[in-house]
Design an enzyme around this catalytic site. Structure first.
Site, mmCIF file in Angstrom:
data_model
loop_
_atom_site.group_PDB
_atom_site.id
_atom_site.type_symbol
_atom_site.label_atom_id
_atom_site.label_comp_id
_atom_site.label_asym_id
_atom_site.label_seq_id
_atom_site.Cartn_x
_atom_site.Cartn_y
_atom_site.Cartn_z
ATOM 1 N N ASP A 34 -10.082 -3.538 -5.225
ATOM 2 C CA ASP A 34 -9.197 -2.561 -4.587
ATOM 3 C C ASP A 34 -9.170 -1.308 -5.437
ATOM 4 O OD1 ASP A 34 -7.160 -1.155 -3.342
ATOM 5 O OD2 ASP A 34 -5.578 -2.588 -3.830
ATOM 6 N N HIS A 79 -8.205 -4.669 -0.795
ATOM 7 C CA HIS A 79 -7.047 -3.936 -0.311
ATOM 8 C C HIS A 79 -6.748 -4.304 1.143
ATOM 9 C CE1 HIS A 79 -4.069 -0.734 -0.566
ATOM 10 N NE2 HIS A 79 -4.339 -0.505 0.711
ATOM 11 N N SER A 83 0.830 -1.195 0.000
ATOM 12 C CA SER A 83 0.000 0.000 0.000
ATOM 13 C C SER A 83 0.878 1.263 0.000
ATOM 14 C CB SER A 83 -0.964 -0.035 1.188
ATOM 15 O OG SER A 83 -1.958 0.943 1.073
#
Length: 387
Positions: free
Chosen positions: A327, A357, A173
């Site tokens: 995501d 995610h 991320s």
């Protein structure tokens, strides 16, 4: 912050997502944390961000019979070093890991399980970096900490029994964003070893267009909503999220820059199979110069690595990119994959069709474990062992 709260009333869990019931439980925990944090902020105990950071910080686990663990500092940057106890015939590979959390949350402790798993299964040395967090420390603080920690490690690899030709940067991320930025910065350095690889786990790589297909399709899918992606980017950039709505609409980018970067940031570069869940054509929004003045550093590659010039991209090391279907950041990864391949960089891409995610963090979360998370992590280990 009110916009963030409204996200929960518009959440959606698609039928194809991995274990939707478990994801609903995780979402309920998110709602509870945010609501408690908001109450504490209103009565003056602490900020909502501080409370959420505390809840998500994780904790240091006990001793590991397979690993030697040591907390240290690389300059002023705190790190944790994971070293396999098993004998090695020669120098090991080494990985620098940058945790996710939107640049606001997460810590060395929050990603302890992931780092231990990679170190054990790949039999390499892992260095987890505790970079400074926003909004207290704005861009480029996190990037600078990650870069400085990586350079320090590169200059002292012998101390850790690491082969200087087998150093990897890795992150999930926001950590994937930082890994990509560090990799680009080091690409042209002749005074340091060349990175062997970069591993980008559902990375956020641009903040120009929050209306790409994945942002539209997954806008209300936990754990990362579309509005929250913009909120995190602005908190990292400026220490506040003013003008978030204008940024979501795209009013923050001058027409000439949008045209310049269209070759790299465009739905046209997303394969058609990722558009079957629907993409709504949007009317161009009016450019607002005052907003651009507050966010113009958003076009710097150290913040948005997808905007780096080809001269940099073609020097990048072999890459692994993991994306998830559900995501908002899916298309950031797909666009970067195309950029790397167009510049002759070897890319291993793994797509979790049933993933969302943050799913890697739930690879061993007891009753809330998600098999797809372990599947993704095992594929990362396979890539490392094949280097």
């Amino acid at each position: 912050m009110e916009t963030i709260q409204r996200e929960y009333s518009n959440f959606s869990i698609p039928p194809g997502v991995n274990h939707p019931g478990k994801l609903r439980i995780v979402l309920a925990s998110m709602i509870s944390t945010d609501a408690t944090g908001k109450i504490l902020e209103k009565i003056g105990v602490c900020s909502q961000i501080a409370f959420t950071r505390y809840v998500r910080a994780g904790r240091k686990l006990g001793p590991d019979p397979q690993l030697s663990l040591a907390d240290a500092r690389f300059g002023r940057v705190p790190v944790r070093v994971y070293r396999p106890r098993t004998p090695s015939a020669g120098l090991r590979a080494g990985a620098i890991f940058f945790h996710g959390g939107g640049w606001l949350y997460g810590s060395i402790d929050s990603h302890e399980n992931i780092c231990r798993y990679i170190a054990r299964k790949s039999e390499l040395v892992v260095v987890s970096v505790g970079y400074r967090l926003a909004p207290e420390h704005k861009y480029p603080a996190a990037y600078e900490d990650c870069l400085n920690a990586t350079i320090h490690f590169m200059k002292n690899v012998e101390h850790y029994g690491v082969d200087p030709a087998r150093i990897i940067v890795c992150g999930d991320s926001a950590g994937g964003n930082l890994a990509a930025a560090v990799s680009q910065t080091l690409a042209g350095r002749s005074d340091l070893p060349k990175l062997r690889a970069q591993i980008l786990i559902y990375p956020g790589l641009q903040a120009l267009d929050f209306n790409l297909p994945s942002y539209q399709q997954n806008r209300g899918v936990p754990l990362l909503f579309r509005e929250r992606a913009a909120f995190f980017a602005l908190q990292y950039l400026n220490g506040h999220a003013l003008h978030m709505q204008e940024v979501l609409e795209g009013s923050h980018i001058p027409p000439e820059l949008r045209l310049k970067y269209r070759k790299w940031v465009s739905a046209d570069n997303i394969p058609e199979k990722f558009k079957v869940r629907g993409v709504k054509p949007l009317r161009p929004t009016d450019f607002i110069a005052e907003v651009y003045e507050t966010v113009k550093r958003i076009c710097e590659p150290n913040l948005c690595p997808l905007l780096a010039e080809d001269a940099v991209v073609h020097q990048l090391p072999e890459s692994f990119i993991l994306t998830c279907e559900y995501d908002v950041l899916r298309d950031d990864g797909l666009l970067y994959k195309k950029r790397l391949e167009d510049n002759g960089v070897q890319v291993t891409w793994y797509h979790l069709e049933d993933g969302f995610h943050g799913i890697i963090s739930f690879f061993d979360h007891c009753s809330l474990s998600f098999p797809a998370g372990k599947r993704g992590l095992d594929r990362i280990v396979k890539f490392i062992k094949g280097l």
